[in-house]
Scaffold this motif. Sequence first.
Motif, mmCIF file in Angstrom:
data_model
loop_
_atom_site.group_PDB
_atom_site.id
_atom_site.type_symbol
_atom_site.label_atom_id
_atom_site.label_comp_id
_atom_site.label_asym_id
_atom_site.label_seq_id
_atom_site.Cartn_x
_atom_site.Cartn_y
_atom_site.Cartn_z
ATOM 1 N N ASP A 48 -12.782 -11.683 16.170
ATOM 2 C CA ASP A 48 -12.971 -10.712 17.245
ATOM 3 C C ASP A 48 -12.078 -9.489 17.049
ATOM 4 O O ASP A 48 -12.511 -8.346 17.247
ATOM 5 N N GLU A 49 -10.834 -9.725 16.664
ATOM 6 C CA GLU A 49 -9.907 -8.612 16.440
ATOM 7 C C GLU A 49 -10.330 -7.795 15.226
ATOM 8 O O GLU A 49 -10.192 -6.572 15.211
ATOM 9 N N ILE A 50 -10.846 -8.478 14.215
ATOM 10 C CA ILE A 50 -11.326 -7.762 13.029
ATOM 11 C C ILE A 50 -12.494 -6.866 13.404
ATOM 12 O O ILE A 50 -12.555 -5.691 13.011
ATOM 13 N N ALA A 51 -13.419 -7.386 14.197
ATOM 14 C CA ALA A 51 -14.590 -6.604 14.601
ATOM 15 C C ALA A 51 -14.170 -5.364 15.397
ATOM 16 O O ALA A 51 -14.709 -4.270 15.197
ATOM 17 N N ALA A 52 -13.204 -5.548 16.286
ATOM 18 C CA ALA A 52 -12.726 -4.421 17.094
ATOM 19 C C ALA A 52 -12.063 -3.364 16.209
ATOM 20 O O ALA A 52 -12.252 -2.160 16.401
ATOM 21 N N ALA A 53 -11.268 -3.822 15.229
ATOM 22 C CA ALA A 53 -10.576 -2.884 14.339
ATOM 23 C C ALA A 53 -11.561 -2.154 13.432
ATOM 24 O O ALA A 53 -11.399 -0.961 13.148
ATOM 25 N N VAL A 54 -12.584 -2.864 12.972
ATOM 26 C CA VAL A 54 -13.614 -2.236 12.132
ATOM 27 C C VAL A 54 -14.335 -1.148 12.922
ATOM 28 O O VAL A 54 -14.604 -0.056 12.407
ATOM 29 N N GLN A 55 -14.635 -1.422 14.190
ATOM 30 C CA GLN A 55 -15.290 -0.413 15.029
ATOM 31 C C GLN A 55 -14.369 0.778 15.237
ATOM 32 O O GLN A 55 -14.810 1.927 15.232
ATOM 33 N N LEU A 56 -13.070 0.497 15.404
ATOM 34 C CA LEU A 56 -12.096 1.573 15.559
ATOM 35 C C LEU A 56 -12.060 2.448 14.313
ATOM 36 O O LEU A 56 -11.965 3.679 14.400
ATOM 37 N N ALA A 57 -12.153 1.809 13.141
ATOM 38 C CA ALA A 57 -12.174 2.563 11.884
ATOM 39 C C ALA A 57 -13.405 3.459 11.801
ATOM 40 O O ALA A 57 -13.337 4.590 11.316
ATOM 41 N N LYS A 58 -14.541 2.943 12.289
ATOM 42 C CA LYS A 58 -15.773 3.750 12.295
ATOM 43 C C LYS A 58 -15.628 4.932 13.247
ATOM 44 O O LYS A 58 -16.008 6.062 12.915
ATOM 45 N N ASP A 59 -15.068 4.666 14.434
ATOM 46 C CA ASP A 59 -14.899 5.733 15.426
ATOM 47 C C ASP A 59 -13.931 6.804 14.933
ATOM 48 O O ASP A 59 -14.122 8.000 15.192
ATOM 49 N N ALA A 60 -12.881 6.366 14.236
ATOM 50 C CA ALA A 60 -11.862 7.304 13.755
ATOM 51 C C ALA A 60 -12.423 8.279 12.721
ATOM 52 O O ALA A 60 -11.860 9.356 12.506
ATOM 53 N N ARG A 61 -13.514 7.915 12.090
ATOM 54 C CA ARG A 61 -14.106 8.756 11.047
ATOM 55 C C ARG A 61 -15.091 9.779 11.608
ATOM 56 O O ARG A 61 -15.569 10.648 10.884
ATOM 57 N N LYS A 62 -15.405 9.658 12.909
ATOM 58 C CA LYS A 62 -16.345 10.604 13.501
ATOM 59 C C LYS A 62 -15.649 11.955 13.693
ATOM 60 O O LYS A 62 -14.560 12.020 14.255
ATOM 61 N N PRO A 63 -16.271 13.031 13.237
ATOM 62 C CA PRO A 63 -15.620 14.347 13.366
ATOM 63 C C PRO A 63 -15.553 14.802 14.811
ATOM 64 O O PRO A 63 -16.469 14.580 15.606
ATOM 65 N N GLY A 64 -14.449 15.418 15.199
ATOM 66 C CA GLY A 64 -14.295 15.959 16.540
ATOM 67 C C GLY A 64 -14.776 17.399 16.586
ATOM 68 O O GLY A 64 -15.043 18.023 15.558
ATOM 69 N N TRP A 65 -14.865 17.951 17.813
ATOM 70 C CA TRP A 65 -15.369 19.317 17.972
ATOM 71 C C TRP A 65 -14.493 20.326 17.242
ATOM 72 O O TRP A 65 -14.956 21.404 16.855
ATOM 73 N N TRP A 66 -13.215 19.984 17.047
ATOM 74 C CA TRP A 66 -12.261 20.936 16.468
ATOM 75 C C TRP A 66 -12.443 21.128 14.960
ATOM 76 O O TRP A 66 -11.853 22.026 14.380
ATOM 77 N N VAL A 67 -13.243 20.276 14.330
ATOM 78 C CA VAL A 67 -13.401 20.329 12.871
ATOM 79 C C VAL A 67 -13.901 21.702 12.425
ATOM 80 O O VAL A 67 -13.483 22.232 11.390
ATOM 81 N N SER A 68 -14.782 22.298 13.230
ATOM 82 C CA SER A 68 -15.343 23.599 12.840
ATOM 83 C C SER A 68 -14.294 24.713 12.858
ATOM 84 O O SER A 68 -14.520 25.803 12.355
ATOM 85 N N TYR A 69 -13.121 24.445 13.458
ATOM 86 C CA TYR A 69 -12.055 25.430 13.507
ATOM 87 C C TYR A 69 -10.940 25.127 12.508
ATOM 88 O O TYR A 69 -9.932 25.828 12.481
ATOM 89 N N SER A 70 -11.109 24.084 11.705
ATOM 90 C CA SER A 70 -10.021 23.637 10.820
ATOM 91 C C SER A 70 -9.523 24.741 9.891
ATOM 92 O O SER A 70 -8.338 24.798 9.566
ATOM 93 N N TYR A 71 -10.421 25.623 9.473
ATOM 94 C CA TYR A 71 -10.038 26.665 8.528
ATOM 95 C C TYR A 71 -9.116 27.711 9.160
ATOM 96 O O TYR A 71 -8.452 28.482 8.447
ATOM 97 N N LEU A 72 -9.061 27.734 10.505
ATOM 98 C CA LEU A 72 -8.264 28.755 11.188
ATOM 99 C C LEU A 72 -6.777 28.412 11.257
ATOM 100 O O LEU A 72 -5.937 29.305 11.294
ATOM 101 N N LEU A 73 -6.487 27.104 11.319
ATOM 102 C CA LEU A 73 -5.145 26.684 11.683
ATOM 103 C C LEU A 73 -4.518 25.790 10.631
ATOM 104 O O LEU A 73 -5.202 25.221 9.785
ATOM 105 N N ASP A 74 -3.192 25.635 10.727
ATOM 106 C CA ASP A 74 -2.502 24.762 9.788
ATOM 107 C C ASP A 74 -2.707 23.306 10.199
ATOM 108 O O ASP A 74 -3.139 22.998 11.307
ATOM 109 N N ARG A 75 -2.379 22.399 9.268
ATOM 110 C CA ARG A 75 -2.638 20.983 9.468
ATOM 111 C C ARG A 75 -1.930 20.418 10.697
ATOM 112 O O ARG A 75 -2.497 19.629 11.458
#
Length: 281
Positions: free
Chosen positions: A67-94
Amino acid sequence: MAPKTARARRLGIALRTHREAAGLTLEAAADEINSTRSTLSRYENAQTLVSPATVRALLTLYGVSPDEIAAAVQLAKDARKPGWWVSYSYLLDRRTIDFIALEAEATGIANFEPSVVPGLLQTADYIRGVMRGGPHTLSDEQVEQRVHLRLDRQQRLTGDDPPILDAIIDEGALLRPVGDRDVMEGQLRHLLKMGELPNITVQVIPLAAGYHRGTRGSLHILEFADPEDPIIASVETVAGQMVLDRPGDLRTCTKIMEHLRSVALSPAASRDQLLRLLNER
């Protein structure tokens, strides 16, 4: 390199906690999955996104429940989804992008500003004035791109399930002209309007408070919904935004924010002060 979001941080903490509980060193765990110590360290510190398959392999190695593995795997999938800010990445520093990514997931935001109105409460015209007076010479197009970015950051405040925002502003920031008279009047009216929202508290530290612990610079503290997510602090330096997550630094920042709340006027008195400043213009 992907932004260090709250989800990525939570996943990294889980990977480190389970590895240590299994009694494995970074080297031993990395050897078992044909990786390297440095790569695994980057996963645990959320400096590199880890694939769902690698998460499954690591947690299986650590003897974690299905169960914990499944939850962590889903978290890994969610973490890879791009946020709205990605389109502004070129404007700002890391570091700034990392902070925006964390701010976008925060459920509680406390912000003290000594010199300017907090970014989440700035009007478009005020933002333009700040950008034109910044350390870099920007074209009109670059200024407008940054205006849109900051306005996008503000949308959460009035959207569904908004974060709690506690904004503390030094009175000096409200007396400092940014733009012309109309810009400052519009900004003060906007602060009064936003302060009426149930999720936003605006407090002013009067000049009469004298020198205080926040005089040296701005401070953010972010809190998250998941109790396993530690708070994050951020300070503004001449070199840019610096995110702090070490326990000692967090304790210091929390104490400073508590001090700032104590020397600030109450929300009601702060509203009266904003009205006075508006009427004096």
